[in-house]
Design a protein around this motif. Structure first.
Motif, short mmCIF file in Angstrom:
data_model
loop_
_atom_site.label_atom_id
_atom_site.label_comp_id
_atom_site.label_asym_id
_atom_site.label_seq_id
_atom_site.Cartn_x
_atom_site.Cartn_y
_atom_site.Cartn_z
N ASP A 92 -1.03 7.25 14.04
CA ASP A 92 0.32 7.72 13.68
C ASP A 92 1.34 6.67 14.10
O ASP A 92 2.34 6.45 13.42
N GLU A 93 1.10 6.03 15.25
CA GLU A 93 2.02 5.01 15.76
C GLU A 93 1.79 3.65 15.14
O GLU A 93 2.71 2.87 14.98
N ASN A 94 0.54 3.32 14.83
CA ASN A 94 0.20 2.02 14.27
C ASN A 94 -0.70 2.23 13.06
O ASN A 94 -1.93 2.24 13.18
N PRO A 95 -0.12 2.41 11.88
CA PRO A 95 -0.92 2.75 10.70
C PRO A 95 -1.75 1.61 10.13
O PRO A 95 -2.58 1.84 9.26
N HIS A 96 -1.57 0.38 10.62
CA HIS A 96 -2.34 -0.76 10.12
C HIS A 96 -2.84 -1.61 11.29
O HIS A 96 -2.42 -2.75 11.44
N PRO A 97 -3.74 -1.06 12.12
CA PRO A 97 -4.16 -1.81 13.31
C PRO A 97 -5.10 -2.98 12.97
O PRO A 97 -5.97 -2.85 12.11
N SER A 98 -4.88 -4.09 13.66
CA SER A 98 -5.83 -5.20 13.58
C SER A 98 -7.06 -4.80 14.41
O SER A 98 -7.02 -3.81 15.16
N GLU A 99 -8.11 -5.61 14.32
CA GLU A 99 -9.30 -5.33 15.14
C GLU A 99 -8.95 -5.38 16.62
O GLU A 99 -9.39 -4.51 17.39
N GLU A 100 -8.15 -6.35 17.01
CA GLU A 100 -7.76 -6.46 18.42
C GLU A 100 -6.92 -5.26 18.86
O GLU A 100 -7.12 -4.72 19.95
N GLU A 101 -6.00 -4.82 18.01
CA GLU A 101 -5.18 -3.64 18.34
C GLU A 101 -6.05 -2.38 18.41
O GLU A 101 -5.84 -1.52 19.27
N ALA A 136 -3.77 6.39 5.26
CA ALA A 136 -2.84 5.78 4.30
C ALA A 136 -3.16 6.26 2.88
O ALA A 136 -2.24 6.56 2.10
N GLU A 137 -4.44 6.36 2.55
CA GLU A 137 -4.82 6.86 1.22
C GLU A 137 -4.40 8.31 1.05
O GLU A 137 -3.90 8.68 0.00
N GLY A 138 -4.56 9.10 2.11
CA GLY A 138 -4.14 10.51 2.06
C GLY A 138 -2.65 10.66 1.92
O GLY A 138 -2.16 11.56 1.24
#
Length: 169
Positions: free
Chosen positions: A125-134, A164-166
């Motif tokens: 909810d806070e980070n909708p596109h996390p990197s692998e590190e995140e 995101a798709e939902g």
């Protein structure tokens, strides 16, 4: 001197868990994890280390992950508690984070999984596109004794994709 449990002070508390208000008479020092499991029979919340280290007991309090084994149940009054059952309780229609764990083989023995699910649900909810590190950092407070972290990290990113798709449908 040991105080008997029979003389332990109790209070009536009002807990909103997974959208349902519960009025309970509980010992003042009873932990939220114990109330969820013993009084409300929401056994999806697991208790591992009982010291807030492993994250198995993680639930959401107003959408933020908290360790329910470190919190008195009375402290949760006035807040919305969400357990893994509140995130998704239908095996035929799992929530996005649960589906991501299935897709990525993110669970092994399953003991730690509810804590990961509640943590990740709040995180994306806070980070909708996390990197692998995140994603790795997001789950760093939850321990998996089966050591399947790579699949769990993949599940964080897959859950973000599914959410995101939902949201776009």
């Amino acid at each position: 001197m040991t105080e008997s449990l029979d003389t332990e002070p109790t209070s009536t508390i009002r807990l909103t868990v997974n959208g349902t208000l519960h009025v309970l008479e509980v010992p003042d020092r009873k932990l939220l994890s114990d109330v969820l499991r013993q009084d409300l029979e929401l056994t999806g919340t697991h208790v591992g280390c009982e010291h807030g280290v492993c994250g198995a007991c993680t639930v959401q309090l107003d959408g933020e992950p908290v360790r329910s084994c470190l919190m008195f149940a009375g402290s949760a009054q006035g807040h919305e508690v969400t357990t893994v059952e509140g995130i998704g309780d239908d095996p035929e229609h799992p929530a996005d984070v649960q589906q991501a764990f299935i897709d990525c083989h993110g669970l092994q023995c399953g003991f730690c999984t509810p804590g990961f699910i509640t943590t990740i649900d709040a995180y994306i909810d806070e980070n909708p596109h996390p990197s692998e590190e995140e994603a790795r950092e997001a789950v760093s407070g939850n321990l998996c004794r089966c050591t399947g972290y790579q699949n769990i990290v993949s599940a964080v990113q897959r859950a973000a994709e599914l959410r995101a798709e939902g949201a776009s449908q």
